[in-house]
Design an enzyme around this catalytic site. Sequence first.
Site, PDB file in Angstrom:
ATOM      1  N   ARG A 183     -32.573 -66.751  48.455  1.00 15.92           N
ATOM      2  CA  ARG A 183     -33.111 -66.787  49.721  1.00 15.92           C
ATOM      3  C   ARG A 183     -33.729 -68.205  50.304  1.00 15.92           C
ATOM      4  O   ARG A 183     -33.521 -68.496  51.112  1.00 15.92           O
ATOM      5  CB  ARG A 183     -34.373 -65.934  49.545  1.00 15.92           C
ATOM      6  CG  ARG A 183     -34.186 -64.600  49.667  1.00 15.92           C
ATOM      7  CD  ARG A 183     -33.199 -63.769  48.826  1.00 15.92           C
ATOM      8  NE  ARG A 183     -32.898 -62.704  48.928  1.00 15.92           N
ATOM      9  CZ  ARG A 183     -33.491 -61.692  48.108  1.00 15.92           C
ATOM     10  NH1 ARG A 183     -34.331 -62.020  47.201  1.00 15.92           N
ATOM     11  NH2 ARG A 183     -33.464 -60.245  48.442  1.00 15.92           N
ATOM     12  N   ASP A 212     -27.146 -63.359  46.433  1.00 13.23           N
ATOM     13  CA  ASP A 212     -28.008 -62.330  47.092  1.00 13.23           C
ATOM     14  C   ASP A 212     -27.366 -62.205  48.418  1.00 13.23           C
ATOM     15  O   ASP A 212     -26.664 -63.127  48.985  1.00 13.23           O
ATOM     16  CB  ASP A 212     -29.408 -62.434  47.166  1.00 13.23           C
ATOM     17  CG  ASP A 212     -30.267 -61.042  46.927  1.00 13.23           C
ATOM     18  OD1 ASP A 212     -30.117 -60.378  47.810  1.00 13.23           O
ATOM     19  OD2 ASP A 212     -31.167 -60.973  45.923  1.00 13.23           O
ATOM     20  N   HIS A 282     -26.936 -56.064  47.460  1.00 14.46           N
ATOM     21  CA  HIS A 282     -27.072 -57.713  47.316  1.00 14.46           C
ATOM     22  C   HIS A 282     -26.078 -58.438  47.688  1.00 14.46           C
ATOM     23  O   HIS A 282     -26.190 -59.566  46.921  1.00 14.46           O
ATOM     24  CB  HIS A 282     -28.300 -57.934  46.463  1.00 14.46           C
ATOM     25  CG  HIS A 282     -29.714 -57.354  46.436  1.00 14.46           C
ATOM     26  ND1 HIS A 282     -30.814 -57.784  47.080  1.00 14.46           N
ATOM     27  CD2 HIS A 282     -30.112 -56.316  45.981  1.00 14.46           C
ATOM     28  CE1 HIS A 282     -31.758 -57.060  47.133  1.00 14.46           C
ATOM     29  NE2 HIS A 282     -31.462 -56.118  46.250  1.00 14.46           N
ATOM     30  N   GLU A 346     -31.746 -51.847  43.996  1.00 12.11           N
ATOM     31  CA  GLU A 346     -31.747 -51.629  45.473  1.00 12.11           C
ATOM     32  C   GLU A 346     -30.327 -51.588  46.038  1.00 12.11           C
ATOM     33  O   GLU A 346     -29.994 -52.506  47.023  1.00 12.11           O
ATOM     34  CB  GLU A 346     -32.578 -52.783  46.280  1.00 12.11           C
ATOM     35  CG  GLU A 346     -34.082 -52.958  45.766  1.00 12.11           C
ATOM     36  CD  GLU A 346     -34.719 -53.953  46.268  1.00 12.11           C
ATOM     37  OE1 GLU A 346     -36.105 -53.935  46.784  1.00 12.11           O
ATOM     38  OE2 GLU A 346     -34.327 -55.072  46.283  1.00 12.11           O
ATOM     39  N   TYR A 443     -45.081 -60.391  39.400  1.00 12.89           N
ATOM     40  CA  TYR A 443     -44.287 -60.616  40.605  1.00 12.89           C
ATOM     41  C   TYR A 443     -45.241 -61.963  41.263  1.00 12.89           C
ATOM     42  O   TYR A 443     -46.264 -61.845  41.683  1.00 12.89           O
ATOM     43  CB  TYR A 443     -44.232 -59.811  41.576  1.00 12.89           C
ATOM     44  CG  TYR A 443     -42.789 -59.134  41.290  1.00 12.89           C
ATOM     45  CD1 TYR A 443     -42.369 -58.683  40.169  1.00 12.89           C
ATOM     46  CD2 TYR A 443     -41.873 -58.581  42.336  1.00 12.89           C
ATOM     47  CE1 TYR A 443     -41.112 -58.012  39.758  1.00 12.89           C
ATOM     48  CE2 TYR A 443     -40.725 -58.352  41.972  1.00 12.89           C
ATOM     49  CZ  TYR A 443     -40.196 -57.823  40.892  1.00 12.89           C
ATOM     50  OH  TYR A 443     -39.016 -57.527  40.810  1.00 12.89           O
TER      51      TYR A 443
HETATM   52  C1  ACM Z   1     -36.338 -56.616  42.506  1.00 10.35           C
HETATM   53  O1  ACM Z   1     -37.441 -57.159  42.597  1.00 10.35           O
HETATM   54  N1  ACM Z   1     -35.648 -56.226  43.587  1.00 10.35           N
HETATM   55  C2  ACM Z   1     -35.670 -56.494  41.331  1.00 10.35           C
END
Ligand code: ACM
Length: 562
Positions: A183, A212, A282, A346, A443
Amino acid sequence: MNIKGYAIAALAALLCFNTPASGKEPVTLHIIPQPQSVVMEKGGFKMSGAAINCDDKFGEEIRRCIQAFANDLTLASGKMSSFAAPNGLASTIAKGNFKGVAFLKDGSLEDEEYSISVSTRSVLVKASSLNGVLYAIETIKQMLPEQVYGHAGSSPMKMTIPCVTIKDKPRFGYRGMHLDCSRHFFSIDEIKKYLDVMAMYKLNRFHWHLTDDQGWRIEIKQYPELTIEGAFRSGTMIGRDFNSNDGIRYGGYYTQEQVKDIIAYAARKGITVIPEIDLPGHMLAALSAYPELGCSGGPYEPWTKWGVSEQVLCPGKEDTFTFLEGVLSEIAELFPSEYIHIGGDECPKSEWENCPDCQALITKLGLKDVNGFSAEQYLQCYVTARMQEFLAGKGKKIIGWDEILEGELAEGATVMSWRGVDGGIKAAELGFNAIMTPTTYCYFDYCQAKEKELEPIGIGGYIPLETIYGYEPMEGMPAGGEGHVLGVQANLWTEYIASNEHLEYMLLPRMLALSEVQWCKPENKDFDRFKDSLTGHHFGILDRLGYTYSKVILGIHGFNKQ
Ligand code: ACM
Ligand code: ZN
């Protein structure tokens, strides 16, 4: 703080080390993570000018790091600390009249274990491995005045450590920190600075998120378009406005030579680098380079926004597997780590539901909607299993985000629990190993203060220092499942983090709290002791080393120079 200020603070710290608080109670040392066992005694050992001796049984790599410690000491104290690796050091010590500092090899200690025994005459350090020696050095440095860090430009000063016996080893073997370089892109120098602070606090795994939707960041020789096309996006959304685009081309990538340099640098600090190639979702940046690997065939562009792209790799096309195997061959060759992270999080299934190639493969494999999972989820399991088998042929094991548990998972995979702790608990119940990285505690892209408006822009959420510190990774684990928990990691996603200062601000000091979750037995954790050490010693160390860090615990917000 100016130099004079540091000198006064260090002198105060020295007096504190040698003066029991109430005449009887031992003084707490400011070591993070707190060692397993610390027994203080009266008196101290003068490190300034002390001769540093190393067991001749230690190899070249360990000798070099002990010698580097002698050099640091010489520069900081202004008195020469000689370095030598004499024959028969252990028997000289056994005779009982040794004076100085000795690092001894003790094969009875575990891989990352060490002990330090300080008397008024000597400092005896024992370890069996590079990591044990490195951790002993970090512990000794933390007992010395802050001047032993970042000594350039400091006035030399007297360096003493208190008499103490320390026996120490980690609670968990896997002590990780993740960094998203897709990112936003971070330079090799910044990654080394990140590794430096990880090593200081005894972390030993660097999870490098290299690919990603927003950018492919690692050179792959068989697929050059990945970095010609996929490493650069045409712009970036502005702030939180998903409809905006600053129109500024943004990107970068690491050459394989730079990757080797990072791997070697990390290894010297006792850190294994685990690369992540996030698949099959991703993958928009890869699709922009090789559009034929998508369900629609494109055209695609690396994403300029944050969030999850619906456009993913097409497993219905065999060329996709040829591509993945080509990429993973180079990754497996480059990275000595026993684990390769293959992502798996995701991955939207909407394209697969409508793709004739994907549907044909689902039919051929006989995949059905069963057990609460869709045929498309089982298709992802098929991709995971093929990659796992391919990497096993190269001697590697896989780690995947907890979505890899949806459907069926082949034996030997390790699950990274991120959507809370349930993935880790389920993995342990099913007999898989797990690494705990729950959003609820780990996180570090979440805000660290309640007053979000006073903090740098972030992704949302709230994880203050106390929350990460209070995390107990075994909570909720099934009886007998504890052995499946390899360890704990925090993740640093960088959607909203564009600068080194912002990156370090989100990392620190929360990573120091993480280090105690990873290293300390629960009975050795104490938030008040941790906080005192942090503000009384470690903020000073981080200042000297030029790290940006949050002072929210002191009521100060933001990372602009205060
Ligand atoms: C994640 O935070 N998408 C693994
Ligand atoms: Zn498809």
